[in-house]
Design a protein around this motif. Structure first.
Motif, PDB file in Angstrom:
ATOM      1  N   TRP A 179       1.292   0.907 -10.700  1.00 60.97           N
ATOM      2  CA  TRP A 179       0.091   1.133  -9.905  1.00 60.97           C
ATOM      3  C   TRP A 179      -0.882  -0.041 -10.029  1.00 60.97           C
ATOM      4  O   TRP A 179      -1.441  -0.495  -9.029  1.00 60.97           O
ATOM      5  CB  TRP A 179      -0.579   2.434 -10.317  1.00 60.97           C
ATOM      6  CG  TRP A 179      -1.819   2.715  -9.552  1.00 60.97           C
ATOM      7  CD1 TRP A 179      -1.912   3.216  -8.278  1.00 60.97           C
ATOM      8  CD2 TRP A 179      -3.156   2.490  -9.992  1.00 60.97           C
ATOM      9  NE1 TRP A 179      -3.220   3.318  -7.912  1.00 60.97           N
ATOM     10  CE2 TRP A 179      -4.017   2.877  -8.946  1.00 60.97           C
ATOM     11  CE3 TRP A 179      -3.711   2.006 -11.159  1.00 60.97           C
ATOM     12  CZ2 TRP A 179      -5.382   2.771  -9.042  1.00 60.97           C
ATOM     13  CZ3 TRP A 179      -5.086   1.906 -11.251  1.00 60.97           C
ATOM     14  CH2 TRP A 179      -5.899   2.295 -10.202  1.00 60.97           C
ATOM     15  N   VAL A 180      -1.069  -0.538 -11.253  1.00 58.55           N
ATOM     16  CA  VAL A 180      -1.961  -1.694 -11.451  1.00 58.55           C
ATOM     17  C   VAL A 180      -1.412  -2.909 -10.711  1.00 58.55           C
ATOM     18  O   VAL A 180      -2.172  -3.641 -10.058  1.00 58.55           O
ATOM     19  CB  VAL A 180      -2.149  -1.982 -12.958  1.00 58.55           C
ATOM     20  CG1 VAL A 180      -2.816  -3.323 -13.181  1.00 58.55           C
ATOM     21  CG2 VAL A 180      -2.962  -0.877 -13.610  1.00 58.55           C
TER      22      VAL A 180
ATOM     23  N   VAL B 121       0.839  -1.201   0.000  1.00 60.62           N
ATOM     24  CA  VAL B 121       0.000   0.000   0.000  1.00 60.62           C
ATOM     25  C   VAL B 121       0.873   1.250   0.000  1.00 60.62           C
ATOM     26  O   VAL B 121       0.591   2.215  -0.716  1.00 60.62           O
ATOM     27  CB  VAL B 121      -0.966  -0.012   1.204  1.00 60.62           C
ATOM     28  CG1 VAL B 121      -1.753   1.272   1.284  1.00 60.62           C
ATOM     29  CG2 VAL B 121      -1.894  -1.210   1.121  1.00 60.62           C
ATOM     30  N   TYR B 122       1.949   1.231   0.778  1.00 61.62           N
ATOM     31  CA  TYR B 122       2.872   2.374   0.778  1.00 61.62           C
ATOM     32  C   TYR B 122       3.545   2.520  -0.582  1.00 61.62           C
ATOM     33  O   TYR B 122       3.716   3.635  -1.075  1.00 61.62           O
ATOM     34  CB  TYR B 122       3.925   2.217   1.879  1.00 61.62           C
ATOM     35  CG  TYR B 122       3.346   2.325   3.261  1.00 61.62           C
ATOM     36  CD1 TYR B 122       2.740   3.498   3.688  1.00 61.62           C
ATOM     37  CD2 TYR B 122       3.402   1.257   4.153  1.00 61.62           C
ATOM     38  CE1 TYR B 122       2.210   3.615   4.958  1.00 61.62           C
ATOM     39  CE2 TYR B 122       2.871   1.358   5.420  1.00 61.62           C
ATOM     40  CZ  TYR B 122       2.280   2.534   5.817  1.00 61.62           C
ATOM     41  OH  TYR B 122       1.751   2.638   7.072  1.00 61.62           O
ATOM     42  N   PHE B 123       3.930   1.400  -1.179  1.00 61.71           N
ATOM     43  CA  PHE B 123       4.517   1.428  -2.517  1.00 61.71           C
ATOM     44  C   PHE B 123       3.528   2.020  -3.521  1.00 61.71           C
ATOM     45  O   PHE B 123       3.898   2.838  -4.363  1.00 61.71           O
ATOM     46  CB  PHE B 123       4.941   0.016  -2.927  1.00 61.71           C
ATOM     47  CG  PHE B 123       5.470  -0.065  -4.326  1.00 61.71           C
ATOM     48  CD1 PHE B 123       6.722   0.427  -4.639  1.00 61.71           C
ATOM     49  CD2 PHE B 123       4.704  -0.627  -5.338  1.00 61.71           C
ATOM     50  CE1 PHE B 123       7.214   0.356  -5.932  1.00 61.71           C
ATOM     51  CE2 PHE B 123       5.180  -0.705  -6.632  1.00 61.71           C
ATOM     52  CZ  PHE B 123       6.444  -0.213  -6.927  1.00 61.71           C
TER      53      PHE B 123
ATOM     54  N   SER C 216       1.591   6.396  -6.974  1.00 58.80           N
ATOM     55  CA  SER C 216       0.534   7.357  -7.310  1.00 58.80           C
ATOM     56  C   SER C 216       1.055   8.790  -7.305  1.00 58.80           C
ATOM     57  O   SER C 216       0.673   9.596  -8.166  1.00 58.80           O
ATOM     58  CB  SER C 216      -0.630   7.223  -6.322  1.00 58.80           C
ATOM     59  OG  SER C 216      -1.248   5.981  -6.465  1.00 58.80           O
ATOM     60  N   LEU C 217       1.917   9.115  -6.354  1.00 58.52           N
ATOM     61  CA  LEU C 217       2.506  10.458  -6.324  1.00 58.52           C
ATOM     62  C   LEU C 217       3.400  10.708  -7.533  1.00 58.52           C
ATOM     63  O   LEU C 217       3.377  11.793  -8.122  1.00 58.52           O
ATOM     64  CB  LEU C 217       3.295  10.658  -5.028  1.00 58.52           C
ATOM     65  CG  LEU C 217       2.467  10.782  -3.753  1.00 58.52           C
ATOM     66  CD1 LEU C 217       3.372  10.836  -2.530  1.00 58.52           C
ATOM     67  CD2 LEU C 217       1.575  12.007  -3.816  1.00 58.52           C
TER      68      LEU C 217
ATOM     69  N   SER D  79      -1.965  -5.703  -3.398  1.00 55.45           N
ATOM     70  CA  SER D  79      -2.322  -5.206  -2.071  1.00 55.45           C
ATOM     71  C   SER D  79      -3.496  -6.005  -1.503  1.00 55.45           C
ATOM     72  O   SER D  79      -4.337  -6.508  -2.249  1.00 55.45           O
ATOM     73  CB  SER D  79      -2.655  -3.720  -2.124  1.00 55.45           C
ATOM     74  OG  SER D  79      -3.803  -3.508  -2.906  1.00 55.45           O
ATOM     75  N   PRO D  80      -3.544  -6.116  -0.191  1.00 55.50           N
ATOM     76  CA  PRO D  80      -4.667  -6.837   0.421  1.00 55.50           C
ATOM     77  C   PRO D  80      -5.965  -6.047   0.269  1.00 55.50           C
ATOM     78  O   PRO D  80      -5.947  -4.844  -0.008  1.00 55.50           O
ATOM     79  CB  PRO D  80      -4.256  -6.940   1.891  1.00 55.50           C
ATOM     80  CG  PRO D  80      -3.302  -5.824   2.100  1.00 55.50           C
ATOM     81  CD  PRO D  80      -2.606  -5.615   0.790  1.00 55.50           C
TER      82      PRO D  80
END
Length: 128
Positions: A79-80, A44-46, A51-52, A86-87
């Motif tokens: 991103w995809v 999620v952090y990745f 995204s930024l 991600s969970p």
């Protein structure tokens, strides 16, 4: 010239959609202990960092800088991947957030298609 205005309009629309979704997510997330106790995955952090970087690449796309196309494409692919890895997220977000998320995907697809399938791609060719 019309295609250029459409392209820039899609970029601005994506910025507005992401800002709106972030606003909705930040202010309408329920404050509940069961949501706060669970930590976030490193994926999620990745995804947040990707995204930024993707949002920063929109500035390059808006100015027709050739590196913007490469960075935007890589950030979309990463991103995809981060979304699939991600969970499942546990905080309910609401219908407006979900609608903005789907519209964001459509606008991103439109930008991506214009980058590679229209005359806009010629604006991103490096001049030697």
């Amino acid at each position: 010239m019309d295609l250029e205005k459409t392209f820039k309009g899609l970029i601005l629309l994506r910025v507005v959609i992401v800002a709106g979704a972030t606003f909705i997510y930040a202010f309408y997330t329920p404050y509940d202990e069961k949501y706060i106790e669970q930590g976030l995955s490193p994926v999620v952090y990745f995804g947040a960092v990707v995204s930024l970087v993707g949002m920063a690449s929109l500035i390059l796309l808006y100015k027709f800088i050739p590196w913007g196309r490469i960075i935007f494409t890589i950030s979309i692919v990463l991103w995809v991947l981060s979304v699939f890895l991600s969970p499942e997220y546990y905080v309910p977000k609401g219908h407006i957030f979900d609608a903005l998320n789907w519209i964001n995907g459509a606008v991103t697809g439109g930008i991506f298609a214009m980058l590679y399938l229209t005359e806009i791609k010629e604006r991103f060719v490096r001049k030697i």
